[in-house]
Design an enzyme around this catalytic site. Structure first.
Site, mmCIF file in Angstrom:
data_model
loop_
_atom_site.group_PDB
_atom_site.id
_atom_site.type_symbol
_atom_site.label_atom_id
_atom_site.label_comp_id
_atom_site.label_asym_id
_atom_site.label_seq_id
_atom_site.Cartn_x
_atom_site.Cartn_y
_atom_site.Cartn_z
ATOM 1 N N LYS A 83 35.100 17.547 -6.327
ATOM 2 C CA LYS A 83 34.984 17.603 -7.548
ATOM 3 C C LYS A 83 35.947 18.562 -8.180
ATOM 4 O O LYS A 83 37.128 18.517 -8.022
ATOM 5 C CB LYS A 83 33.634 18.461 -7.795
ATOM 6 C CG LYS A 83 32.471 17.664 -7.058
ATOM 7 C CD LYS A 83 32.359 16.236 -7.607
ATOM 8 C CE LYS A 83 31.063 15.572 -6.956
ATOM 9 N NZ LYS A 83 30.910 15.451 -5.726
ATOM 10 N N TYR A 111 21.181 18.684 -6.650
ATOM 11 C CA TYR A 111 21.888 17.345 -6.420
ATOM 12 C C TYR A 111 21.015 16.448 -5.948
ATOM 13 O O TYR A 111 20.417 16.549 -4.874
ATOM 14 C CB TYR A 111 23.322 17.521 -5.793
ATOM 15 C CG TYR A 111 23.998 16.009 -5.517
ATOM 16 C CD1 TYR A 111 24.049 15.130 -6.467
ATOM 17 C CD2 TYR A 111 24.165 15.966 -4.347
ATOM 18 C CE1 TYR A 111 24.432 13.957 -6.162
ATOM 19 C CE2 TYR A 111 24.645 14.577 -3.733
ATOM 20 C CZ TYR A 111 24.913 13.638 -4.753
ATOM 21 O OH TYR A 111 25.524 12.375 -4.407
ATOM 22 N N ASP A 142 25.454 26.722 -3.085
ATOM 23 C CA ASP A 142 26.428 25.522 -3.531
ATOM 24 C C ASP A 142 27.007 25.964 -4.672
ATOM 25 O O ASP A 142 26.555 26.368 -5.687
ATOM 26 C CB ASP A 142 25.600 24.143 -3.615
ATOM 27 C CG ASP A 142 26.490 23.153 -3.816
ATOM 28 O OD1 ASP A 142 27.422 23.292 -4.733
ATOM 29 O OD2 ASP A 142 26.280 21.954 -3.691
#
Length: 382
Positions: A199, A102, A174
């Site tokens: 999310k 990310y 993650d």
């Protein structure tokens, strides 16, 4: 203690360390900054919300159950959670990270991480030889996204855990894209699991939150001290919103994943689509490893179209799907990684990974799959 994840999403392990006295079915929002003391030297166990709050604690216990962790700490955002984990390290420490991350994490590494003396190498963590190549005496941790954002690269977590144990490294994973419903990195050897709870865990595109799930008591104590000291804790109301979202995690993930599989297969047949990145396709190079370590491929798809004009047209012409940043909610969202999630990644690095001006990322929601496909179809030809 529950053995079924659907039950854990709603009740955790049914052995909460603090019993809500009113037996409210919807756990209360303890919207208070401070708590009264019973007497001098005597506390209810709650003193100040930055350190501990009943609503947040209840949520943390549910995540601990879902991830099979020793303890979980909730933060005000996914990036606050990542920052807390980075605060475990000292100047001169070295970390090895997945090269496809990310963009916010890459930005953190290249700015505040470097300022604080953290040394980082970015490699393809799906290749153990690449990891071994950059190991040094100062290496303290291995940081992995799998599937990665946005290129959906897959890393073998068990193999990396063995390597990390051999070299006395912390393994940090993650797990945002798959959520604990589909993947449990601690069971595969991870020491720390990070979530952007904004999310799939929250699932409704209505709040921002993050989690750090620790496999061991010593790590958990360090993370809690960092959270208490730096103050990036999750508010009681946001804790309640995430808790409410997690109650439907299992049913949402099942339907979103089903929709994503159908859309990914449809995309592979479109003339204006050059490549589809989805771990549930048998043509994906990481398909077998993902199938071995996860219970599904999730609801995230990236795909490369034939031109910048096509990319722009799709982004601007979709109607059921929303052109927006973020992912994991009930609404389908389409994102332009080069401009939205990864603009701070150097251009040469982006292009090496495939994050170009023709790459689109799709978070598949709960709308009817036929209407999602029809929306993409009309956007391609508009």
């Amino acid at each position: 203690m529950s053995n079924h994840i659907e039950t854990k999403c709603i009740h955790g392990n049914l052995d909460f360390s603090w019993d809500e006295p009113t037996k409210a079915v919807s756990f209360p929002i303890y919207q208070t900054a401070t708590f009264g003391h019973i007497g001098l030297g005597h506390s209810t166990g709650f003193d100040y919300t930055r350190e501990k709050n009943p609503t947040r604690q209840h949520l943390e216990e549910i995540l601990t159950a879902l991830e099979g962790a020793y303890d979980t700490t909730a933060f005000s955002s996914g990036m606050a959670a990542v920052t807390a984990v980075f605060d475990l390290f000292a100047p001169g420490d070295h970390m090895i990270c997945s090269e496809d991350l990310y963009g916010g994490v890459t930005r953190l590494v290249n700015t505040i991480g470097k300022k604080n003396g953290l040394m980082v190498d970015f490699v393809n963590t799906g290749d153990l030889d690449e990891i071994k190549r950059v190991l040094r005496p100062e290496t303290k941790a291995l940081y992995i996204e799998t599937p990665s954002n946005p290129m959906m690269e897959i890393t073998d977590l068990s193999a990396c855990a063995e390597l990390a144990k051999e070299h006395n490294l912390l393994m940090i994973t993650d797990n945002t894209f798959l959520s604990p419903y589909l993947q449990n990195p601690i069971a595969l050897g991870a020491d720390i699991v990070i979530h952007s709870a904004s999310k799939f865990l929250c699932g409704h595109n209505d709040t921002i939150a993050g989690f750090v799930c620790s496999a061991k008591e010593e790590l958990a104590a360090k993370i809690r001290l960092i959270a208490k000291t730096t103050g990036g804790c999750l508010s009681p109301f946001d804790s309640w919103l995430v808790m409410r979202g997690i109650k439907t995690l299992a049913v949402r993930m099942e339907r979103q994943q089903e929709n994503a599989g159908n859309i990914a297969r449809w995309l592979t047949e479109q003339k204006k689509v050059r490549k589809v990145y989805y771990a549930g396709l048998e043509t994906h190079p990481g398909y077998e490893i993902n199938a071995k370590q996860a219970r599904g491929a999730g609801a995230m798809i990236s795909f490369d179209v034939d031109s910048v004009e096509t990319a722009q047209r799709v982004l601007e012409k979709v109607r059921v799907i929303t052109f927006a940043e973020s992912l994991g909610g009930t609404e389908s969202l389409i994102t332009y990684p080069m401009k939205q999630t990864h603009p701070d990644v150097p251009k040469e690095w982006r292009e090496k990974l495939g994050i170009t001006d023709t790459l689109l990322r799709l978070s598949v929601g709960l709308e009817h799959v036929d209407e999602l496909i029809a929306d993409l179809e009309q956007a391609f030809v508009s």
